[in-house]
Each structure stands twice: as structure tokens, then as C-alpha cells.
Design a protein around this motif. Structure first.
Motif, PDB file in Angstrom:
ATOM      1  N   TYR A  57       0.822  -1.208   0.000  1.00 30.77           N
ATOM      2  CA  TYR A  57       0.000   0.000   0.000  1.00 30.77           C
ATOM      3  C   TYR A  57       0.859   1.262   0.000  1.00 30.77           C
ATOM      4  CZ  TYR A  57      -4.615  -2.080   0.471  1.00 30.77           C
ATOM      5  OH  TYR A  57      -5.785  -2.752   0.227  1.00 30.77           O
ATOM      6  N   HIS A 112      -5.478  -4.945   8.184  1.00 28.84           N
ATOM      7  CA  HIS A 112      -6.456  -5.321   7.160  1.00 28.84           C
ATOM      8  C   HIS A 112      -7.732  -4.497   7.327  1.00 28.84           C
ATOM      9  CE1 HIS A 112      -9.787  -7.645   5.441  1.00 28.84           C
ATOM     10  NE2 HIS A 112      -8.911  -8.187   4.621  1.00 28.84           N
ATOM     11  N   GLU A 113      -8.196  -4.368   8.556  1.00 23.65           N
ATOM     12  CA  GLU A 113      -9.431  -3.628   8.804  1.00 23.65           C
ATOM     13  C   GLU A 113      -9.236  -2.128   8.590  1.00 23.65           C
ATOM     14  OE1 GLU A 113     -13.425  -3.376   9.384  1.00 23.65           O
ATOM     15  OE2 GLU A 113     -12.127  -5.129   9.066  1.00 23.65           O
ATOM     16  N   ALA A 115      -7.175  -0.763   6.410  1.00 25.77           N
ATOM     17  CA  ALA A 115      -7.168  -0.575   4.956  1.00 25.77           C
ATOM     18  C   ALA A 115      -8.567  -0.689   4.379  1.00 25.77           C
ATOM     19  CB  ALA A 115      -6.240  -1.601   4.306  1.00 25.77           C
ATOM     20  N   ASN A 116      -9.376  -1.558   4.974  1.00 26.63           N
ATOM     21  CA  ASN A 116     -10.743  -1.733   4.498  1.00 26.63           C
ATOM     22  C   ASN A 116     -11.601  -0.505   4.803  1.00 26.63           C
ATOM     23  OD1 ASN A 116     -13.004  -3.079   3.407  1.00 26.63           O
ATOM     24  ND2 ASN A 116     -13.607  -3.805   5.434  1.00 26.63           N
ATOM     25  N   ARG A 119     -11.454   3.635   2.884  1.00 27.57           N
ATOM     26  CA  ARG A 119     -11.806   3.419   1.470  1.00 27.57           C
ATOM     27  C   ARG A 119     -11.372   4.575   0.578  1.00 27.57           C
ATOM     28  NH1 ARG A 119     -15.307   0.096  -1.204  1.00 27.57           N
ATOM     29  NH2 ARG A 119     -16.120   0.880  -3.181  1.00 27.57           N
ATOM     30  N   THR A 122      -7.391   3.922   0.308  1.00 27.18           N
ATOM     31  CA  THR A 122      -6.890   2.619  -0.149  1.00 27.18           C
ATOM     32  C   THR A 122      -7.786   1.936  -1.177  1.00 27.18           C
ATOM     33  OG1 THR A 122      -8.029   1.406   1.621  1.00 27.18           O
ATOM     34  CG2 THR A 122      -5.836   2.291   2.115  1.00 27.18           C
ATOM     35  N   ALA A 125     -12.439  -2.534  -0.275  1.00 25.52           N
ATOM     36  CA  ALA A 125     -12.558  -3.881  -0.834  1.00 25.52           C
ATOM     37  C   ALA A 125     -12.304  -3.909  -2.335  1.00 25.52           C
ATOM     38  CB  ALA A 125     -13.942  -4.450  -0.523  1.00 25.52           C
ATOM     39  N   SER A 223      -4.641  -5.168  -3.239  1.00 25.65           N
ATOM     40  CA  SER A 223      -5.930  -5.554  -2.659  1.00 25.65           C
ATOM     41  C   SER A 223      -5.766  -5.856  -1.177  1.00 25.65           C
ATOM     42  CB  SER A 223      -6.487  -6.787  -3.374  1.00 25.65           C
ATOM     43  OG  SER A 223      -5.710  -7.935  -3.076  1.00 25.65           O
ATOM     44  N   LEU A 224      -6.879  -6.026  -0.492  1.00 23.65           N
ATOM     45  CA  LEU A 224      -6.858  -6.354   0.933  1.00 23.65           C
ATOM     46  C   LEU A 224      -6.236  -7.714   1.196  1.00 23.65           C
ATOM     47  CD1 LEU A 224     -10.403  -5.103   2.022  1.00 23.65           C
ATOM     48  CD2 LEU A 224      -8.201  -3.978   2.414  1.00 23.65           C
ATOM     49  N   GLU A 225      -6.145  -8.547   0.158  1.00 30.37           N
ATOM     50  CA  GLU A 225      -5.565  -9.882   0.324  1.00 30.37           C
ATOM     51  C   GLU A 225      -4.086  -9.832   0.695  1.00 30.37           C
ATOM     52  OE1 GLU A 225      -7.334 -12.693   0.336  1.00 30.37           O
ATOM     53  OE2 GLU A 225      -9.037 -11.335   0.159  1.00 30.37           O
TER      54      GLU A 225
END
Length: 311
Positions: A57, A112-113, A115-116, A119, A122, A125, A223-225
Motif C-alpha cells: 500500500y 487489514h481492517e 485498509a478496508n 476506502r 486505499t 474492498a 488488494s486487501l488480500e
């Protein structure tokens, strides 16, 4: 040199699989970071994706909003991974065992949360898009077939491997081995165990950040992955397959895992995990030290058979 020669040959032997080969190189960098943290420093972790995602990121946002130079992006990704590892490591390195493992997972889950939820920054989703990189060193543009991306990833992986080789053979690397074997004994002789572990964790985070930055620059998507627990778990399995505490083991284990995964999934998309599981069980039972120890184990077996024949 042998690994580099094989990688160069792979470019010409598999010219239509450059995206997959590039992915292998990126994962090798990530698994090398796990090897430094776990194999050398003895820090159990299942959250290396936290630094990997942070680097991805950071490099992606840097390219979009500031400067799209690939080398500068790598530096930004490394700094982001190192900062996340350093800040979290100041707390994590005061724990051990299962508590430490769970906290490493928690750090990745928190990022992760974040970054989610962020929005607007980043992409949430939907992922971070619009990453358009400048040519590497101002000369080599990223092409559609992935040739430049492959050579770029290979050069970075080789430099990381060389740097970690020097680091692990230096007094600092040798002290990490001592801490891995017996933290109490190293503390008794005056070694700053806590700070050495924090430093190793931060360096491992920087390497993981470089891997994440490579992913962002070459795929031009984050991506969030990148923060997923599965990524950290797979990296650990790759290291176990190849052998911990040996940088070459990280390279061998990653290559084997990803090739078997690719072939098995292509032939049976529903049951490919059975092949991976069987391979891991075989290595754990018959080669606990990993595939890197296979020549030694074979030599002992051959020597034992000769001695039996003589008797």
C-alpha cells in the motif's frame, strides 16, 4: 549463482509463464523475510503479511500521489514494512510462544481492517488502482508480457538474497543464531537479546515490505488480500518445506510449493490441497530439516547401507 542461472534459463524456457515466474520471485523475497525472523532469530510468526501489505500500500500510494519511480517505491515499501515491524515488535518481542503467534496475527488483522475502512485512501474492498509506474532506472518500461517485471523482480530478489547472506554471516547474524538456540545463555554473556530480536524483526519487516512493493509495482494493483492470514501461513509452509535457518532453503521451498500448487490446481481445481498436504507431511516426517537437508540425509542413508553390507 546457481539460483540466478536457473532463473535466467527459466525466462527463455517458459516465455509464456512470466507472470507466474515473477510471482515466485516475489514470494521468495517474502519467505526470505520469514526465514530471517523465524529461522535465524527464532521468532515464531504468522503475521508477516502485515509488513507485506504495508509495503504494498505504501508503494502504491507513493506512486499515485508523489513519484512513480520503481526504485524509490521499493525504498518506501521497505521503510513502511520496517516501521510497522519496529512499532509492533517493541510490544511483541516482550512475549513468547502462543501469545506471540496470536499477536502477530492480530497486527495483520488490524491493518487489514484499517485498509478496508480507509476506502477513500486505499480503495477498500475494491483495491488500490491507478498505479502507473515509470520505467525502471528511467530506461526499461513495464511491458504487457511481463519481461521487464520479471528481470526487475529477479534483480531485487538477488540483491535481497545477497544482502541477507552478508547479514546472517556477520556477527549480528551469528548472535541471532545464538539467541535462537538459547536466549538465556546469550543474555548471560551480555547480549541485548530483546533489542536484537526487535532489530531482526524490523529488518525482516523491511524485506517483507520490499516484496509487497514489488507486487504493487508489477501488478499495478493492491488488494486487501495482501494482509490475508493465508499469505503468512503459505509463506511459513514454503519455508518449512525448504528448511529453516538456510536462505537457500527459502528459495527451494518457495519454488517447489508454488510449482506444485500451480500444476495441481490446474489439473484438479477442487482437490489440489490434498497434494500440498501430502507433500508437507512427507517432508515433515522424512526430512524434518527441510529439502535443503536431502543430500545430507541421502548420503547418510547410502553410507549406512554400505556399512551394513560390509558387516
Amino acid at each position: 549463482m546457481a539460483f540466478a542461472a536457473i532463473a535466467v534459463a527459466a525466462f527463455f524456457v517458459f516465455p509464456y509463464d512470466l507472470a507466474f515466474l515473477t510471482r515466485i520471485l516475489i514470494m521468495i523475497v517474502l519467505v526470505l523475510s520469514v526465514d530471517l525472523v523465524l529461522g535465524y532469530a527464532g521468532i515464531p510468526t504468522l503475521g508477516q503479511a502485515a509488513m507485506y501489505g504495508s509495503g504494498a500500500y505504501a508503494a502504491g500510494l507513493f506512486a499515485i500521489h508523489i513519484w512513480a519511480d520503481p526504485v524509490a517505491g521499493l525504498v518506501v515499501g521497505a521503510v513502511a514494512g520496517a516501521v510497522v515491524a519496529l512499532v509492533s515488535g517493541l510490544v511483541l518481542m516482550r512475549t513468547k510462544g502462543l501469545t506471540l503467534i496470536m499477536l502477530t496475527i492480530a497486527v495483520a488483522a488490524i491493518l487489514h481492517e484499517i485498509a478496508n475502512k480507509a476506502r477513500g485512501l486505499t480503495g477498500g474492498a475494491d483495491g488500490l488502482r491507478g498505479i502507473d509506474m515509470n520505467p525502471v532506472l528511467g530506461r526499461f518500461e513495464f511491458d504487457f508480457i511481463g519481461g521487464t517485471g520479471y528481470w526487475y523482480a529477479l534483480a531485487v530478489a538477488a540483491l535481497v538474497y545477497a544482502g541477507l547472506t552478508v547479514l546472517t554471516r556477520a556477527p549480528f547474524g551469528l548472535s541471532l543464531r545464538g539467541i535462537h538456540e538459547s536466549p538465556e545463555r546469550m543474555s548471560a554473556i551480555g547480549a541485548p537479546v530483546y533489542w536484537r530480536r526487535v532489530t531482526a524483526y524490523a529488518i525482516g519487516g523491511a524485506v517483507a515490505g520490499i516484496a509487497g512493493a514489488l507486487t504493487a509495482q508489477i501488478t499495478q494493483l493492491v488488494s486487501l488480500e495482501t494482509f490475508a492470514f493465508a499469505l503468512s501461513a503459505e509463506a511459513l509452509i514454503m519455508l518449512i518445506l525448504g528448511g529453516t535457518g538456510r536462505l537457500s532453503g527459502a528459495v527451494i521451498g518457495t519454488t517447489l510449493f508454488m510449482v506444485v500448487h500451480h500444476v495441481a490446481a490446474a489439473n484438479d481445481p477442487f482437490n489440489w490441497l490434498f497434494v500440498i498436504g501430502a507433500m508437507v507431511l512427507a517432508v515433515v516426517f522424512f526430512l524434518p530439516a527441510g529439502l535443503i537437508a536431502a543430500p545430507t540425509a541421502l548420503a547418510r542413508l547410502t553410507k549406512g547401507g554400505r556399512n551394513a553390507d560390509r558387516t
